[in-house]
Write a protein that holds these residues in place. Structure first.
Motif, PDB file in Angstrom:
ATOM      1  N   THR A  76       0.845  -1.198   0.000  1.00 25.27           N
ATOM      2  CA  THR A  76       0.000   0.000   0.000  1.00 25.27           C
ATOM      3  C   THR A  76       0.878   1.244   0.000  1.00 25.27           C
ATOM      4  OG1 THR A  76      -1.771  -1.140   1.192  1.00 25.27           O
ATOM      5  CG2 THR A  76      -1.804   1.269   1.218  1.00 25.27           C
ATOM      6  N   LEU A  77       0.719   2.062  -1.027  1.00 26.82           N
ATOM      7  CA  LEU A  77       1.465   3.315  -1.126  1.00 26.82           C
ATOM      8  C   LEU A  77       0.695   4.430  -0.432  1.00 26.82           C
ATOM      9  CD1 LEU A  77       2.576   3.206  -4.890  1.00 26.82           C
ATOM     10  CD2 LEU A  77       3.835   2.403  -2.883  1.00 26.82           C
ATOM     11  N   THR A  78       1.415   5.230   0.324  1.00 26.80           N
ATOM     12  CA  THR A  78       0.791   6.341   1.050  1.00 26.80           C
ATOM     13  C   THR A  78       1.374   7.701   0.658  1.00 26.80           C
ATOM     14  OG1 THR A  78       2.391   6.340   2.880  1.00 26.80           O
ATOM     15  CG2 THR A  78       0.528   4.811   3.047  1.00 26.80           C
ATOM     16  N   GLY A  79       2.473   7.675  -0.098  1.00 26.00           N
ATOM     17  CA  GLY A  79       3.176   8.911  -0.407  1.00 26.00           C
ATOM     18  C   GLY A  79       4.204   9.294   0.630  1.00 26.00           C
ATOM     19  N   GLN A  80       4.267   8.534   1.723  1.00 23.50           N
ATOM     20  CA  GLN A  80       5.127   8.935   2.833  1.00 23.50           C
ATOM     21  C   GLN A  80       5.926   7.808   3.460  1.00 23.50           C
ATOM     22  OE1 GLN A  80       2.767  11.215   5.723  1.00 23.50           O
ATOM     23  NE2 GLN A  80       1.312  11.727   4.109  1.00 23.50           N
ATOM     24  N   THR A  81       5.559   6.563   3.198  1.00 26.14           N
ATOM     25  CA  THR A  81       6.112   5.470   4.012  1.00 26.14           C
ATOM     26  C   THR A  81       6.775   4.362   3.201  1.00 26.14           C
ATOM     27  OG1 THR A  81       3.942   4.378   3.995  1.00 26.14           O
ATOM     28  CG2 THR A  81       4.413   5.868   5.839  1.00 26.14           C
ATOM     29  N   LEU A  82       7.043   4.580   1.928  1.00 24.30           N
ATOM     30  CA  LEU A  82       7.648   3.533   1.108  1.00 24.30           C
ATOM     31  C   LEU A  82       9.044   3.211   1.609  1.00 24.30           C
ATOM     32  CD1 LEU A  82       7.360   1.716  -1.412  1.00 24.30           C
ATOM     33  CD2 LEU A  82       8.327   3.606  -2.759  1.00 24.30           C
ATOM     34  N   GLU A 140      -6.463   7.236   2.667  1.00 28.33           N
ATOM     35  CA  GLU A 140      -6.121   8.573   3.154  1.00 28.33           C
ATOM     36  C   GLU A 140      -5.368   9.376   2.099  1.00 28.33           C
ATOM     37  OE1 GLU A 140      -5.465   5.739   4.631  1.00 28.33           O
ATOM     38  OE2 GLU A 140      -6.661   5.751   6.486  1.00 28.33           O
ATOM     39  N   SER A 141      -4.480   8.703   1.381  1.00 30.38           N
ATOM     40  CA  SER A 141      -3.717   9.418   0.361  1.00 30.38           C
ATOM     41  C   SER A 141      -4.612   9.864  -0.790  1.00 30.38           C
ATOM     42  CB  SER A 141      -2.565   8.559  -0.151  1.00 30.38           C
ATOM     43  OG  SER A 141      -3.042   7.392  -0.801  1.00 30.38           O
ATOM     44  N   ILE A 142      -5.563   9.042  -1.171  1.00 28.56           N
ATOM     45  CA  ILE A 142      -6.491   9.416  -2.251  1.00 28.56           C
ATOM     46  C   ILE A 142      -7.345  10.604  -1.818  1.00 28.56           C
ATOM     47  CG2 ILE A 142      -8.507   8.681  -3.558  1.00 28.56           C
ATOM     48  CD1 ILE A 142      -5.919   7.564  -4.654  1.00 28.56           C
ATOM     49  N   GLU A 143      -7.713  10.652  -0.571  1.00 23.06           N
ATOM     50  CA  GLU A 143      -8.483  11.808  -0.072  1.00 23.06           C
ATOM     51  C   GLU A 143      -7.670  13.090  -0.193  1.00 23.06           C
ATOM     52  OE1 GLU A 143      -9.542  10.665   3.876  1.00 23.06           O
ATOM     53  OE2 GLU A 143     -11.177   9.335   3.236  1.00 23.06           O
ATOM     54  N   ARG A 144      -6.376  13.013   0.080  1.00 19.37           N
ATOM     55  CA  ARG A 144      -5.508  14.192  -0.075  1.00 19.37           C
ATOM     56  C   ARG A 144      -5.418  14.588  -1.547  1.00 19.37           C
ATOM     57  NH1 ARG A 144      -2.112  11.244   3.574  1.00 19.37           N
ATOM     58  NH2 ARG A 144      -0.720  10.688   1.839  1.00 19.37           N
ATOM     59  N   ARG A 203       6.770   7.670  -9.093  1.00 21.81           N
ATOM     60  CA  ARG A 203       5.935   8.798  -9.533  1.00 21.81           C
ATOM     61  C   ARG A 203       4.566   8.729  -8.872  1.00 21.81           C
ATOM     62  NH1 ARG A 203       7.432  13.247  -9.939  1.00 21.81           N
ATOM     63  NH2 ARG A 203       5.472  14.164  -9.414  1.00 21.81           N
ATOM     64  N   ALA A 204       3.981   7.536  -8.815  1.00 19.57           N
ATOM     65  CA  ALA A 204       2.681   7.372  -8.154  1.00 19.57           C
ATOM     66  C   ALA A 204       2.780   7.749  -6.682  1.00 19.57           C
ATOM     67  CB  ALA A 204       2.188   5.934  -8.309  1.00 19.57           C
ATOM     68  N   ASN A 205       3.839   7.301  -6.034  1.00 19.08           N
ATOM     69  CA  ASN A 205       3.995   7.582  -4.606  1.00 19.08           C
ATOM     70  C   ASN A 205       4.127   9.081  -4.345  1.00 19.08           C
ATOM     71  OD1 ASN A 205       4.239   6.300  -1.958  1.00 19.08           O
ATOM     72  ND2 ASN A 205       6.318   7.137  -1.924  1.00 19.08           N
ATOM     73  N   ALA A 206       4.846   9.783  -5.212  1.00 22.76           N
ATOM     74  CA  ALA A 206       4.996  11.226  -5.045  1.00 22.76           C
ATOM     75  C   ALA A 206       3.662  11.950  -5.214  1.00 22.76           C
ATOM     76  CB  ALA A 206       6.019  11.760  -6.044  1.00 22.76           C
ATOM     77  N   LEU A 207       2.886  11.526  -6.205  1.00 25.06           N
ATOM     78  CA  LEU A 207       1.596  12.176  -6.445  1.00 25.06           C
ATOM     79  C   LEU A 207       0.619  11.921  -5.298  1.00 25.06           C
ATOM     80  CD1 LEU A 207       1.142  11.403 -10.253  1.00 25.06           C
ATOM     81  CD2 LEU A 207       1.960  13.520  -9.201  1.00 25.06           C
ATOM     82  N   LEU A 208       0.770  10.777  -4.621  1.00 22.59           N
ATOM     83  CA  LEU A 208      -0.122  10.435  -3.507  1.00 22.59           C
ATOM     84  C   LEU A 208       0.102  11.311  -2.272  1.00 22.59           C
ATOM     85  CD1 LEU A 208      -0.181   6.542  -3.799  1.00 22.59           C
ATOM     86  CD2 LEU A 208      -2.153   8.075  -3.982  1.00 22.59           C
ATOM     87  N   LYS A 209       1.140  12.111  -2.267  1.00 15.32           N
ATOM     88  CA  LYS A 209       1.339  13.025  -1.143  1.00 15.32           C
ATOM     89  C   LYS A 209       0.255  14.099  -1.110  1.00 15.32           C
ATOM     90  CE  LYS A 209       5.453  14.071   0.314  1.00 15.32           C
ATOM     91  NZ  LYS A 209       5.601  13.128   1.434  1.00 15.32           N
TER      92      LYS A 209
END
Length: 505
Positions: free
Chosen positions: A3-9, A29-33, A102-108
């Motif tokens: 699970t990618l969150t944008g912060q914890t990879l 939570e990341s999609i909500e952001r 790239r996906a992880n960065a956008l999820l921030k």
């Protein structure tokens, strides 16, 4: 499923994704952001505000206002015009890493893209559709614009990809997987390409291989210690604690463990009082490489979870700021440092090879030949190692000290970090081959000394390696042996059970 969150990879997770085919998803939570950030972009477009990259051109064209009726064309033109990379493609695993990062960065949630853009990236990753991305063309600031534009093409059904081991068009691969191409809208093209994911992806893959190689270098050096009847006293814990570098202490401990029950190593004064530096200083030199690897890992871990595009959206759109997080300087320095540290592992390995084959430096048959004179044995293998080491010295020249202005001098300082990461990977590839040559020579030397006297762990390595490279009974085409052992070292299968336990502790 990761699970990618944008912060914890983590490195453990990216390793599973890249090398074990683990699938990925995005956290709720990341999609909500992401949704909140997207609303801000849509409001900027509706209100016709002047915000870089959303309602303006790019680079030197940042002062050109773009009417909202052209926002889709603006993003598509951006991808088309910037997809001009050249040269051989990045390895497929690096392309996969770019998608994930790239996906992880956008999820921030700072980039203003729609969730569908991220979902498309994850669909590509899970379907093993990897864009073909040329390696050359990035300056490492304003992001890895050219490489990431080739990645973005796949999302819209254009460009070429590797799919099920074959080169094909992106549209064909998407169609086979039931994935529809997307249309990029306001800011989305810019958000996809304005980042450091090419240099970071290459850096992550390089680091993961470098870490494995650094461990293997210690095990192979241990075989050389036995082949040359090296003095074990130099690895005594007291020596290394007295200096205080933990990495040096750790290397010495691992080598003591590998050689714990060896009857081929000696004590100081038994045969000689001191060994040459390439044996005696293994903990100091290899330990310093580990210090560098730790630094590189720290920087890559930050960058893997970083927002690196421009502009960034904060406070639900009340604050949209143009900055420079796309500048690759931190990774450029890390990659140049990695190049130097790994090149040194090859440098000291080549000196150990010389000590194994040079009859003036040991009491073994000249060049480990079964019939010195009639047969050359390992003579030219040392030449090859020397050539690779020399090539590494050229590649180790720091890319980060160079900068060439671009975009009519608007982008007047760049990092060249992608060049650094590519060269780091080339060096690491060369290092592995040098170590393969050292291993071949050390195996032969240990055989001459008597394999029944080897330590349990080095003997386990010996037995495994001999299934790949047979004993030198007569001259043969040694290029095949070098490549076979190089491949074995690269694959997981070469990690022996006891070796893996020690390196994981």
């Amino acid at each position: 499923m990761i699970t990618l969150t944008g912060q914890t990879l983590t490195f453990s997770e990216i390793n599973k994704i890249l090398f074990h085919g683990e699938e990925v998803t995005a956290s709720t939570e990341s999609i909500e952001r992401v949704i909140a950030s997207r609303k801000a972009v849509e409001k900027i477009v509706d209100d016709e505000k002047i915000v870089y990259g959303i309602t303006t051109g790019f680079g030197k064209f940042s002062d050109v206002y773009i009417d909202k009726k052209h926002v889709e064309s603006l993003q598509l033109n951006l991808i088309y015009s910037h997809a001009c990379g050249v040269g051989d493609p990045f390895p497929e695993v690096v392309s996969r890493a770019m998608i994930i990062l790239r996906a992880n960065a956008l999820l921030k949630g700072f980039s203003g893209v729609r969730p569908v853009v991220i979902e498309q990236l994850l669909k590509l990753a899970n379907a093993q559709i990897h864009p073909i991305i040329p390696q050359q063309g990035s300056l490492g600031a304003s992001g890895d614009l050219a490489p990431l534009s080739h990645l973005a093409l796949a999302l819209i059904g254009e460009g070429e990809v590797i799919y099920k081991g074959e080169k094909t068009t992106a549209m064909k691969a998407l169609t086979n997987e039931g994935i529809f191409p997307i249309t990029l809208t306001a800011k989305e093209g810019l958000a996809l390409i304005n980042g450091t994911q090419a240099m970071t992806a290459m850096g992550v893959v390089a680091y993961l291989e470098a870490e494995k190689i650094a461990h293997q270098a210690e095990l192979i050096a241990s075989l050389t210690m036995e082949g040359l009847q090296g003095i074990i006293d130099a690895f005594d814990e007291n020596i290394h604690l007295a200096r205080g570098y933990q990495e040096q202490v750790d290397v010495a401990k691992r080598i003591r463990t590998y050689l714990a029950d060896s009857k081929l190593t000696t004590k100081q004064g038994e045969i000689r009082v001191q060994d040459a530096y390439s044996l005696r200083c293994i903990p100091q030199v290899h330990g310093a490489t580990w210090q560098t690897l730790n630094y590189v890992k720290e920087k890559l871990l930050i960058e893997m979870n970083a927002a690196t595009d421009n502009p960034l959206i904060f406070e639900n759109g009340d604050k949209v700021i143009s900055g420079g997080n796309f500048h690759g300087q931190p990774i450029a320095f890390a990659m140049d440092f990695l190049k130097i540290a790994m090149a040194e592992l090859a440098n000291i390995s080549e000196r150990r090879i010389e000590r194994l084959v040079n009859p003036q430096l040991n009491d073994l048959p000249a060049f480990l030949s079964p019939e010195p004179g009639l047969q050359s044995g390992a003579m030219i293998m040392q030449y090859v190692a020397a050539s690779l080491v020399s090539e590494n010295k050229t590649l180790a020249h720091p890319a980060s000290v160079d900068s060439i202005p671009s975009s009519a001098n608007q982008e007047d300082h760049v990092s060249m970090g992608t060049i650094g990461s590519r060269h780091a990977y080339q060096i690491i590839t060369n290092v592995r081959r040098v170590l393969a040559i050292e291993a071949i020579c050390a195996l032969q030397a240990c055989e001459i000394r008597g394999i029944e006297r080897m330590a349990s762990m080095t003997k386990e390595f010996y037995d495994g390696a001999r299934k790949i490279v047979p004993s030198i009974k007569a001259d043969r085409v040694f290029a095949k042996d070098i490549e076979a052992l190089n491949k074995w070292l690269k694959e997981e299968s070469c990690i022996l059970e006891n070796f893996e336990i020690i390196t994981n502790n």
